[in-house]
Write an enzyme that holds these catalytic residues in place. Structure first.
Site, PDB file in Angstrom:
ATOM      1  CG  HIS A 134       2.952   7.061   6.681  1.00 46.13           C
ATOM      2  ND1 HIS A 134       3.050   6.389   5.667  1.00 46.13           N
ATOM      3  CD2 HIS A 134       2.119   6.256   7.450  1.00 46.13           C
ATOM      4  CE1 HIS A 134       2.357   5.445   5.358  1.00 46.13           C
ATOM      5  NE2 HIS A 134       1.854   5.364   6.538  1.00 46.13           N
ATOM      6  CG  ASP A 176       1.697   5.434   0.171  1.00 48.39           C
ATOM      7  OD1 ASP A 176       1.327   6.092   1.091  1.00 48.39           O
ATOM      8  OD2 ASP A 176       1.397   5.297  -0.865  1.00 48.39           O
TER       9      ASP A 176
END
Length: 448
Positions: free
Chosen positions: A422, A426
């Site tokens: 992450h 995204d």
């Protein structure tokens, strides 16, 4: 012409390798790709092939010697003309270099601290000399408190090798001890038990403290103490480092596999057996072309998006998990990809995988095998940013639209789990990639 053979890169985090055994001697004539020697690290054992046909001119590293990567270990005198070498040079393995050609500086071998233990030797019997062992074996013996005189050696002149020590530990050895046997002798120690007691026991309040009751040390009667093997230590370190480095996010998709299963049945009738895995690999390759941020690695504070797709495919071996890499997977057909995976998996399990084939992956796929489960949450293979795990294909009742009306039908279903980093991926890209893989599989547009 003289060709240098150098110690290969044995893994992204490995800087040296040990010469286990030379299979040739100076003056021997060798064929191209003939094995010259066996090398070993904590990650992989491998045979290094000859880059060309010719005669062995020199062996520059001794058996048992720890050699840094890119150091010259042998020289082959070939009969090939210089022009022929120039034409073929680009296809040579990365560890081969032409003599006299500029090479990166050879790093010095890292200093290995000597364990504060007496020299490891066999009890002398009628003039026997000190036992010769490699530094790797010495470290393993010191770590596990082994008496090497009790281990049968399979190496040259009965030398104890790394594989001998691993087999000894895997079979129980001195490190798998029943406490009942140890307790029969006053003061007998259980290997590995002292460290566990020290870690769990509270500080002694006084010298006259009552000894703990039997079993209070954390090891019960009949328990076995099995130290980590070197490869298990490596796997543990990498898994912990990955979780500490990357904030993992996992997304799950459910896939209707009835078209894939129909294709497999059709291919089988044509005499070609294909597992589910290659279909998933092709789907991943196609989806990566649309979501290239998943086909990338992290370097410092930058994201390097790779053009080529080098798929790492997890393979379980007797020594632990390995992830051989299928190069340029975007250029392969379904059949070629299936063959490549089968070949890599077989050689990984038979200790014939080459060091370069374990490096350079850009995206990984994990397969639980025939005795799998519905789904799992995979750990990212650093420095990659994504990993896809397939689950077991299971027939279940599902709602499907048939002739414009909802119906309950029986379909082979599979869960897919995507793990992504992450920091750089995204949710839009991660979820979009997984959704696209599902669409490609459910469409079932594949050919051999």
């Amino acid at each position: 012409m003289i060709v240098d053979v150098v110690m290969p890169q044995l893994g992204e985090s490995v800087v040296e390798g040990t010469v286990v055994k030379w299979l040739v001697k100076p003056g021997d004539r060798v064929a191209k790709d003939q094995a010259l020697l066996e090398i070993s690290t904590d990650k992989v054992d491998a045979e290094i092939p000859s880059p060309e046909a010719g005669v062995v001119a020199e062996l520059l590293a001794k058996t048992g010697e720890v050699v840094p990567i890119k150091a010259v270990i042998a020289r082959i005198e070939t009969e090939a003309a210089t022009g022929a070498w120039d034409e073929e040079k680009e296809g040579m393995p990365s560890w081969i270099a032409r003599k006299g050609e500029a090479m990166p500086p050879i790093p010095a071998a890292p200093a290995v601290p000597t364990p504060a233990t007496p020299p490891l030797s066999r009890p002398p019997a009628s003039g026997a000399s000190t036992l010769r062992i490699t530094p790797v074996v010495a470290r393993m013996a010191a770590e596990h408190g082994l008496d090497l005189s009790k281990i049968a050696g399979s190496g040259i002149d009965g030398r104890v090798t790394k594989r001998d020590v691993e087999a000894f530990l895997a079979g129980g050895g001195v490190s798998s001890v029943s406490l009942s046997a140890a307790s029969a002798v006053p003061g007998a120690a259980v290997p590995g038990a002292a460290a566990m007691r020290d870690a769990q026991a509270p500080p002694a309040a006084a010298s006259h403290a009552t000894p703990p009751a039997s079993g209070a040390e954390g090891i019960a009667e009949g328990d076995q103490v099995i130290p980590f093997s070197p490869i298990r230590k490596m796997i543990a370190e990498r898994m912990v480092r990955s979780k500490q480095t990357s904030p993992h996010v996992h997304a799950v998709a459910e896939v209707d596999m009835h078209r894939i299963m129909a294709l497999r049945a059709g291919f089988k009738q044509q005499g070609r057996s294909v597992t589910v895995l290659p279909f998933l690999l092709i789907a991943a390759v196609r989806a990566l072309a649309e979501f290239p941020t998943l086909n990338a690695i992290v370097s410092g504070e930058s994201l390097i998006i790779r053009k080529a797709v080098h798929l790492g495919v997890a393979v379980e071996t007797e020594r632990g998990l390995m992830v051989p890499v299928v190069r340029d997977a975007e250029k392969l057909s379904l059949g070629a990809l299936s063959d490549a995976v089968d070949d890599l998996a077989a050689r990984a399990r038979n200790h014939r995988i080459l060091p370069d084939e374990l490096n350079g992956g850009t995206f990984s796929v994990s397969n639980p095998g025939p005795k799998g489960n519905l789904f799992g949450t995979p750990i990212i293979n650093q420095p990659q940013v994504g990993i896809l795990r397939m689950g077991q294909v299971v027939k279940r009742p599902v709602v499907s639209e048939v002739d414009g009306a909802d119906s309950i039908v029986i379909r082979p279903m599979m869960y897919l789990v995507l793990g992504y980093d992450h920091r750089v991926v995204d949710g839009v890209a991660g979820n979009g990639f997984l959704f696209r893989v599902r669409e490609i599989l459910e469409a079932g547009e594949f050919s051999l």
